[in-house]
Design a protein around this motif. Structure first.
Motif, PDB file in Angstrom:
ATOM      1  N   GLN A   1      -1.152  -8.148 -11.697  1.00  0.00           N
ATOM      2  CA  GLN A   1      -0.732  -6.801 -12.094  1.00  0.00           C
ATOM      3  C   GLN A   1       0.581  -6.836 -12.868  1.00  0.00           C
ATOM      4  N   HIS A   2       0.856  -5.726 -13.587  1.00  0.00           N
ATOM      5  CA  HIS A   2       2.142  -5.537 -14.252  1.00  0.00           C
ATOM      6  C   HIS A   2       3.235  -5.721 -13.194  1.00  0.00           C
ATOM      7  N   GLN A   3       4.247  -6.532 -13.487  1.00  0.00           N
ATOM      8  CA  GLN A   3       5.333  -6.832 -12.542  1.00  0.00           C
ATOM      9  C   GLN A   3       4.804  -7.548 -11.287  1.00  0.00           C
ATOM     10  N   GLY A   4       3.734  -8.317 -11.435  1.00  0.00           N
ATOM     11  CA  GLY A   4       3.141  -9.050 -10.314  1.00  0.00           C
ATOM     12  C   GLY A   4       4.115 -10.024  -9.682  1.00  0.00           C
ATOM     13  N   GLY A   5       3.939 -10.251  -8.370  1.00  0.00           N
ATOM     14  CA  GLY A   5       4.796 -11.167  -7.643  1.00  0.00           C
ATOM     15  C   GLY A   5       6.112 -10.555  -7.190  1.00  0.00           C
ATOM     16  N   LYS A   6       6.290  -9.265  -7.445  1.00  0.00           N
ATOM     17  CA  LYS A   6       7.506  -8.562  -7.018  1.00  0.00           C
ATOM     18  C   LYS A   6       7.162  -7.645  -5.843  1.00  0.00           C
ATOM     19  N   TRP A   7       8.152  -7.376  -5.006  1.00  0.00           N
ATOM     20  CA  TRP A   7       7.980  -6.438  -3.902  1.00  0.00           C
ATOM     21  C   TRP A   7       8.110  -5.022  -4.439  1.00  0.00           C
ATOM     22  N   GLU A   8       7.447  -4.083  -3.785  1.00  0.00           N
ATOM     23  CA  GLU A   8       7.521  -2.689  -4.223  1.00  0.00           C
ATOM     24  C   GLU A   8       7.311  -1.756  -3.039  1.00  0.00           C
ATOM     25  N   PHE A   9       7.654  -0.510  -3.276  1.00  0.00           N
ATOM     26  CA  PHE A   9       7.338   0.543  -2.319  1.00  0.00           C
ATOM     27  C   PHE A   9       5.946   1.036  -2.692  1.00  0.00           C
ATOM     28  N   PRO A  10       5.062   1.251  -1.717  1.00  0.00           N
ATOM     29  CA  PRO A  10       3.679   1.619  -2.047  1.00  0.00           C
ATOM     30  C   PRO A  10       3.574   2.988  -2.713  1.00  0.00           C
ATOM     31  N   GLY A  11       2.503   3.162  -3.458  1.00  0.00           N
ATOM     32  CA  GLY A  11       2.249   4.423  -4.162  1.00  0.00           C
ATOM     33  C   GLY A  11       1.240   4.191  -5.262  1.00  0.00           C
ATOM     34  N   GLY A  12       1.130   5.152  -6.154  1.00  0.00           N
ATOM     35  CA  GLY A  12       0.180   4.996  -7.244  1.00  0.00           C
ATOM     36  C   GLY A  12       0.222   6.162  -8.209  1.00  0.00           C
ATOM     37  N   LYS A  13      -0.614   6.054  -9.223  1.00  0.00           N
ATOM     38  CA  LYS A  13      -0.647   7.053 -10.293  1.00  0.00           C
ATOM     39  C   LYS A  13      -1.035   8.432  -9.777  1.00  0.00           C
ATOM     40  N   ILE A  14      -0.394   9.421 -10.367  1.00  0.00           N
ATOM     41  CA  ILE A  14      -0.697  10.812 -10.056  1.00  0.00           C
ATOM     42  C   ILE A  14      -1.817  11.251 -10.991  1.00  0.00           C
ATOM     43  N   ASP A  15      -2.922  11.737 -10.424  1.00  0.00           N
ATOM     44  CA  ASP A  15      -4.054  12.200 -11.229  1.00  0.00           C
ATOM     45  C   ASP A  15      -3.740  13.555 -11.862  1.00  0.00           C
ATOM     46  N   ALA A  16      -4.425  13.862 -12.953  1.00  0.00           N
ATOM     47  CA  ALA A  16      -4.254  15.155 -13.629  1.00  0.00           C
ATOM     48  C   ALA A  16      -4.488  16.289 -12.641  1.00  0.00           C
ATOM     49  N   GLY A  17      -3.570  17.240 -12.620  1.00  0.00           N
ATOM     50  CA  GLY A  17      -3.707  18.395 -11.749  1.00  0.00           C
ATOM     51  C   GLY A  17      -3.305  18.152 -10.301  1.00  0.00           C
ATOM     52  N   GLU A  18      -2.862  16.949  -9.992  1.00  0.00           N
ATOM     53  CA  GLU A  18      -2.501  16.600  -8.624  1.00  0.00           C
ATOM     54  C   GLU A  18      -0.983  16.757  -8.433  1.00  0.00           C
ATOM     55  N   THR A  19      -0.552  17.243  -7.281  1.00  0.00           N
ATOM     56  CA  THR A  19       0.881  17.319  -7.005  1.00  0.00           C
ATOM     57  C   THR A  19       1.385  15.941  -6.580  1.00  0.00           C
ATOM     58  N   VAL A  20       2.688  15.773  -6.627  1.00  0.00           N
ATOM     59  CA  VAL A  20       3.290  14.503  -6.199  1.00  0.00           C
ATOM     60  C   VAL A  20       2.929  14.221  -4.744  1.00  0.00           C
ATOM     61  N   VAL A  21       3.072  15.223  -3.891  1.00  0.00           N
ATOM     62  CA  VAL A  21       2.805  15.023  -2.463  1.00  0.00           C
ATOM     63  C   VAL A  21       1.329  14.720  -2.208  1.00  0.00           C
ATOM     64  N   ALA A  22       0.428  15.423  -2.903  1.00  0.00           N
ATOM     65  CA  ALA A  22      -1.008  15.150  -2.738  1.00  0.00           C
ATOM     66  C   ALA A  22      -1.333  13.717  -3.169  1.00  0.00           C
ATOM     67  N   ALA A  23      -0.759  13.282  -4.292  1.00  0.00           N
ATOM     68  CA  ALA A  23      -0.985  11.915  -4.774  1.00  0.00           C
ATOM     69  C   ALA A  23      -0.417  10.901  -3.787  1.00  0.00           C
ATOM     70  N   LEU A  24       0.763  11.191  -3.265  1.00  0.00           N
ATOM     71  CA  LEU A  24       1.393  10.290  -2.306  1.00  0.00           C
ATOM     72  C   LEU A  24       0.535  10.145  -1.051  1.00  0.00           C
ATOM     73  N   LYS A  25       0.056  11.258  -0.526  1.00  0.00           N
ATOM     74  CA  LYS A  25      -0.792  11.224   0.671  1.00  0.00           C
ATOM     75  C   LYS A  25      -2.054  10.403   0.412  1.00  0.00           C
ATOM     76  N   ARG A  26      -2.691  10.615  -0.737  1.00  0.00           N
ATOM     77  CA  ARG A  26      -3.922   9.888  -1.085  1.00  0.00           C
ATOM     78  C   ARG A  26      -3.649   8.400  -1.246  1.00  0.00           C
TER      79      ARG A  26
END
Length: 129
Positions: A26-51
């Motif tokens: 993946q982009h920036q592979g081998g690095k540590w990160e805080f989990p998460g992901g892309k926000i879908d169109a029409g989705e709120t930040v919190v809804a995307a975070l929960k998913r």
């Protein structure tokens, strides 16, 4: 260049946070990160975070609060990280997709181990204590 909006969860337990290792391919592979992901169109930040946190680390977010919003340009990709501190959740976070993961003291986090865009998150965490 299009900016990719990403919901990021800083899952916290006392002075520790939960981090995951990005796969090498993946982009920036081998690095540590805080989990998460892309926000879908029409989705709120919190809804995307929960998913995303349910899919990636198997927890159900009950409460979160804004920590920091960051825009970072890697040259080949621009990201907007909408970071939320997860302060209440059900379940025990783990690597649902087989990714390496660990709980780590905030004071042991090393900026060199994270993608450049995450450095501001580390700064926000150490100043919010």
């Amino acid at each position: 260049m299009k900016t990719v909006q990403v919901a990021v969860g800083v899952i916290r337990r006392a002075d520790e946070v939960f981090i995951c290792l990005r796969p090498d391919h993946q982009h920036q592979g081998g690095k540590w990160e805080f989990p998460g992901g892309k926000i879908d169109a029409g989705e709120t930040v919190v809804a995307a975070l929960k998913r995303e946190l349910q899919e990636e680390v198997g927890i159900a977010v009950k409460r979160c609060k804004p920590l920091i919003d960051i825009t970072h340009d890697y040259g080949d990709k621009r990201v907007a990280l909408l970071v939320r501190e997860v302060i209440d959740f059900d379940g025990e976070p783990h690597g649902v997709e087989g990714q390496q993961h660990k709980w780590c003291s905030i004071h042991q986090l090393n900026a060199a181990d994270f993608p450049a865009a995450n450095v501001a998150i580390l700064d926000a965490l150490t100043t919010s204590e």
